[in-house]
Scaffold this motif. Structure first.
Motif, PDB file in Angstrom:
ATOM      1  N   VAL A  29      31.397  11.171  -4.435  1.00 33.08           N
ATOM      2  CA  VAL A  29      31.812   9.786  -4.641  1.00 33.08           C
ATOM      3  C   VAL A  29      32.526   9.632  -5.981  1.00 33.08           C
ATOM      4  CG1 VAL A  29      31.001   7.419  -4.934  1.00 33.08           C
ATOM      5  CG2 VAL A  29      29.936   8.907  -3.220  1.00 33.08           C
ATOM      6  N   ALA A  30      31.906  10.160  -7.048  1.00 31.71           N
ATOM      7  CA  ALA A  30      32.471  10.003  -8.388  1.00 31.71           C
ATOM      8  C   ALA A  30      31.918  11.068  -9.314  1.00 31.71           C
ATOM      9  CB  ALA A  30      32.153   8.614  -8.946  1.00 31.71           C
ATOM     10  N   GLY A  31      32.688  11.371 -10.349  1.00 31.88           N
ATOM     11  CA  GLY A  31      32.240  12.325 -11.359  1.00 31.88           C
ATOM     12  C   GLY A  31      32.636  11.841 -12.740  1.00 31.88           C
ATOM     13  N   ILE A  32      31.902  12.316 -13.748  1.00 30.97           N
ATOM     14  CA  ILE A  32      32.183  11.920 -15.129  1.00 30.97           C
ATOM     15  C   ILE A  32      31.957  13.119 -16.028  1.00 30.97           C
ATOM     16  CG2 ILE A  32      29.827  11.029 -15.488  1.00 30.97           C
ATOM     17  CD1 ILE A  32      31.142   8.806 -17.228  1.00 30.97           C
ATOM     18  N   SER A  33      32.850  13.280 -16.993  1.00 29.16           N
ATOM     19  CA  SER A  33      32.739  14.406 -17.914  1.00 29.16           C
ATOM     20  C   SER A  33      31.532  14.236 -18.830  1.00 29.16           C
ATOM     21  CB  SER A  33      34.019  14.511 -18.736  1.00 29.16           C
ATOM     22  OG  SER A  33      34.226  13.328 -19.487  1.00 29.16           O
ATOM     23  N   SER A  34      31.214  15.297 -19.558  1.00 28.11           N
ATOM     24  CA  SER A  34      30.014  15.276 -20.385  1.00 28.11           C
ATOM     25  C   SER A  34      30.040  14.166 -21.434  1.00 28.11           C
ATOM     26  CB  SER A  34      29.830  16.631 -21.074  1.00 28.11           C
ATOM     27  OG  SER A  34      30.968  16.960 -21.845  1.00 28.11           O
ATOM     28  N   GLY A  35      31.219  13.931 -22.013  1.00 23.78           N
ATOM     29  CA  GLY A  35      31.332  12.883 -23.033  1.00 23.78           C
ATOM     30  C   GLY A  35      31.654  11.513 -22.485  1.00 23.78           C
ATOM     31  N   GLY A  36      31.978  11.480 -21.215  1.00 24.68           N
ATOM     32  CA  GLY A  36      32.256  10.198 -20.570  1.00 24.68           C
ATOM     33  C   GLY A  36      33.704   9.757 -20.608  1.00 24.68           C
ATOM     34  N   SER A  37      34.577  10.584 -21.174  1.00 24.67           N
ATOM     35  CA  SER A  37      35.963  10.148 -21.323  1.00 24.67           C
ATOM     36  C   SER A  37      36.805  10.346 -20.072  1.00 24.67           C
ATOM     37  CB  SER A  37      36.619  10.904 -22.486  1.00 24.67           C
ATOM     38  OG  SER A  37      36.623  12.296 -22.228  1.00 24.67           O
ATOM     39  N   SER A  38      36.337  11.164 -19.167  1.00 26.35           N
ATOM     40  CA  SER A  38      37.099  11.457 -17.956  1.00 26.35           C
ATOM     41  C   SER A  38      36.260  11.172 -16.724  1.00 26.35           C
ATOM     42  CB  SER A  38      37.531  12.930 -17.963  1.00 26.35           C
ATOM     43  OG  SER A  38      38.241  13.255 -16.797  1.00 26.35           O
ATOM     44  N   THR A  39      36.856  10.472 -15.771  1.00 25.15           N
ATOM     45  CA  THR A  39      36.168  10.146 -14.520  1.00 25.15           C
ATOM     46  C   THR A  39      37.080  10.437 -13.334  1.00 25.15           C
ATOM     47  OG1 THR A  39      36.917   7.855 -14.617  1.00 25.15           O
ATOM     48  CG2 THR A  39      34.769   8.334 -15.579  1.00 25.15           C
ATOM     49  N   TYR A  84      37.232   9.709  -8.790  1.00 25.22           N
ATOM     50  CA  TYR A  84      36.630   8.964  -7.690  1.00 25.22           C
ATOM     51  C   TYR A  84      37.209   9.407  -6.353  1.00 25.22           C
ATOM     52  CZ  TYR A  84      35.212   5.799 -11.419  1.00 25.22           C
ATOM     53  OH  TYR A  84      34.666   5.266 -12.567  1.00 25.22           O
ATOM     54  N   ALA A  85      36.392   9.278  -5.340  1.00 24.91           N
ATOM     55  CA  ALA A  85      36.892   9.434  -3.988  1.00 24.91           C
ATOM     56  C   ALA A  85      37.838   8.279  -3.689  1.00 24.91           C
ATOM     57  CB  ALA A  85      35.738   9.431  -2.992  1.00 24.91           C
ATOM     58  N   ASP A  86      38.855   8.547  -2.886  1.00 26.00           N
ATOM     59  CA  ASP A  86      39.830   7.496  -2.558  1.00 26.00           C
ATOM     60  C   ASP A  86      39.150   6.279  -1.943  1.00 26.00           C
ATOM     61  OD1 ASP A  86      42.539   9.746  -1.551  1.00 26.00           O
ATOM     62  OD2 ASP A  86      41.917   9.005  -3.518  1.00 26.00           O
ATOM     63  N   SER A  87      38.097   6.507  -1.196  1.00 28.48           N
ATOM     64  CA  SER A  87      37.435   5.422  -0.473  1.00 28.48           C
ATOM     65  C   SER A  87      36.728   4.434  -1.389  1.00 28.48           C
ATOM     66  CB  SER A  87      36.430   5.995   0.530  1.00 28.48           C
ATOM     67  OG  SER A  87      35.471   6.807  -0.137  1.00 28.48           O
ATOM     68  N   VAL A  88      36.485   4.810  -2.646  1.00 34.59           N
ATOM     69  CA  VAL A  88      35.762   3.919  -3.555  1.00 34.59           C
ATOM     70  C   VAL A  88      36.580   3.525  -4.775  1.00 34.59           C
ATOM     71  CG1 VAL A  88      33.597   4.963  -2.795  1.00 34.59           C
ATOM     72  CG2 VAL A  88      34.627   5.698  -4.961  1.00 34.59           C
ATOM     73  N   LYS A  89      37.765   4.075  -4.935  1.00 38.31           N
ATOM     74  CA  LYS A  89      38.600   3.752  -6.099  1.00 38.31           C
ATOM     75  C   LYS A  89      38.838   2.259  -6.186  1.00 38.31           C
ATOM     76  CE  LYS A  89      41.209   8.010  -6.832  1.00 38.31           C
ATOM     77  NZ  LYS A  89      42.519   8.690  -6.667  1.00 38.31           N
ATOM     78  N   GLY A  90      38.678   1.730  -7.397  1.00 38.36           N
ATOM     79  CA  GLY A  90      38.878   0.312  -7.621  1.00 38.36           C
ATOM     80  C   GLY A  90      37.667  -0.546  -7.324  1.00 38.36           C
ATOM     81  N   ARG A  91      36.652   0.052  -6.696  1.00 39.79           N
ATOM     82  CA  ARG A  91      35.426  -0.705  -6.375  1.00 39.79           C
ATOM     83  C   ARG A  91      34.208  -0.155  -7.122  1.00 39.79           C
ATOM     84  NH1 ARG A  91      33.343  -0.568  -1.422  1.00 39.79           N
ATOM     85  NH2 ARG A  91      34.185   1.492  -0.885  1.00 39.79           N
ATOM     86  N   PHE A  92      34.159   1.152  -7.302  1.00 33.67           N
ATOM     87  CA  PHE A  92      33.012   1.798  -7.954  1.00 33.67           C
ATOM     88  C   PHE A  92      33.410   2.259  -9.356  1.00 33.67           C
ATOM     89  CE2 PHE A  92      30.593   3.500  -3.958  1.00 33.67           C
ATOM     90  CZ  PHE A  92      30.639   2.223  -3.402  1.00 33.67           C
ATOM     91  N   THR A  93      32.435   2.228 -10.262  1.00 40.03           N
ATOM     92  CA  THR A  93      32.649   2.720 -11.617  1.00 40.03           C
ATOM     93  C   THR A  93      31.471   3.589 -12.037  1.00 40.03           C
ATOM     94  OG1 THR A  93      33.893   0.724 -12.213  1.00 40.03           O
ATOM     95  CG2 THR A  93      33.083   2.098 -14.013  1.00 40.03           C
ATOM     96  N   ILE A  94      31.772   4.809 -12.440  1.00 38.31           N
ATOM     97  CA  ILE A  94      30.737   5.702 -12.959  1.00 38.31           C
ATOM     98  C   ILE A  94      30.748   5.632 -14.477  1.00 38.31           C
ATOM     99  CG2 ILE A  94      32.261   7.727 -12.954  1.00 38.31           C
ATOM    100  CD1 ILE A  94      29.795   9.434 -12.190  1.00 38.31           C
ATOM    101  N   SER A  95      29.568   5.655 -15.065  1.00 37.40           N
ATOM    102  CA  SER A  95      29.443   5.648 -16.514  1.00 37.40           C
ATOM    103  C   SER A  95      28.180   6.408 -16.897  1.00 37.40           C
ATOM    104  CB  SER A  95      29.412   4.218 -17.061  1.00 37.40           C
ATOM    105  OG  SER A  95      28.287   3.522 -16.552  1.00 37.40           O
ATOM    106  N   ARG A  96      28.029   6.664 -18.177  1.00 42.25           N
ATOM    107  CA  ARG A  96      26.849   7.387 -18.642  1.00 42.25           C
ATOM    108  C   ARG A  96      26.482   6.930 -20.035  1.00 42.25           C
ATOM    109  NH1 ARG A  96      28.228  13.474 -18.231  1.00 42.25           N
ATOM    110  NH2 ARG A  96      26.187  13.752 -19.229  1.00 42.25           N
ATOM    111  N   ASP A  97      25.201   7.084 -20.337  1.00 43.32           N
ATOM    112  CA  ASP A  97      24.680   6.816 -21.673  1.00 43.32           C
ATOM    113  C   ASP A  97      23.924   8.071 -22.093  1.00 43.32           C
ATOM    114  OD1 ASP A  97      23.278   6.038 -23.943  1.00 43.32           O
ATOM    115  OD2 ASP A  97      22.871   4.037 -23.190  1.00 43.32           O
ATOM    116  N   ASN A  98      24.555   8.878 -22.908  1.00 45.84           N
ATOM    117  CA  ASN A  98      23.932  10.145 -23.284  1.00 45.84           C
ATOM    118  C   ASN A  98      22.707   9.955 -24.174  1.00 45.84           C
ATOM    119  OD1 ASN A  98      25.707  11.631 -21.762  1.00 45.84           O
ATOM    120  ND2 ASN A  98      27.014  12.226 -23.483  1.00 45.84           N
ATOM    121  N   ALA A  99      22.631   8.833 -24.858  1.00 48.56           N
ATOM    122  CA  ALA A  99      21.443   8.556 -25.664  1.00 48.56           C
ATOM    123  C   ALA A  99      20.230   8.282 -24.788  1.00 48.56           C
ATOM    124  CB  ALA A  99      21.703   7.372 -26.582  1.00 48.56           C
ATOM    125  N   LYS A 100      20.489   7.810 -23.573  1.00 44.43           N
ATOM    126  CA  LYS A 100      19.401   7.502 -22.638  1.00 44.43           C
ATOM    127  C   LYS A 100      19.283   8.532 -21.519  1.00 44.43           C
ATOM    128  CE  LYS A 100      19.581   2.494 -23.355  1.00 44.43           C
ATOM    129  NZ  LYS A 100      19.742   1.160 -22.701  1.00 44.43           N
TER     130      LYS A 100
END
Length: 114
Positions: free
Chosen positions: A48-58, A60-76
């Motif tokens: 569905v989606a992927g995110i780089s270790s630092g979060g700067s690169s994401t 998405y599958a075409d079916s979810v682009k514009g609707r889904f957002t992946i994010s991360r909090d490395n502190a948590k």
């Protein structure tokens, strides 16, 4: 002990939103790529989606682009999937996964239905 624990799934009406969380432990989360996959009944598991270790690169599958957002909090040690404008075809079990160590969570069910 490595653990990936997803949460936030549930039953939601079409057009509504959900936010999934995946809490990681037992490995160095901040240096791993994180991905969300899903598997609908009778279908293969799909990325569905992927995110780089630092979060700067994401990505998405075409079916979810514009609707889904992946994010991360490395502190948590947590990765998220914000899902907006949900459709019935988004119904699936959603899994988080760390790469390249290939750890998987147990999955959380998302059902989109009126």
């Amino acid at each position: 002990q490595v653990q990936l624990v997803e949460s936030g799934g549930g039953l939601v009406q079409p057009g509504k939103s959900l936010k999934l969380s995946c809490a990681a432990s037992g490995f160095t989360f901040s240096i791993k790529v994180m991905r969300w996959y899903r598997q609908a009944p009778g279908k293969e598991r799909e990325l569905v989606a992927g995110i780089s270790s630092g979060g700067s690169s994401t990505n998405y599958a075409d079916s979810v682009k514009g609707r889904f957002t992946i994010s991360r909090d490395n502190a948590k040690n947590t990765v998220y999937l914000q899902m907006n404008s949900l459709k019935p075809e988004d119904t699936a079990v959603y899994y988080c996964m760390s790469w390249p160590n290939n750890y998987w969570g147990q999955g959380t069910q998302v059902t989109v239905s009126s």
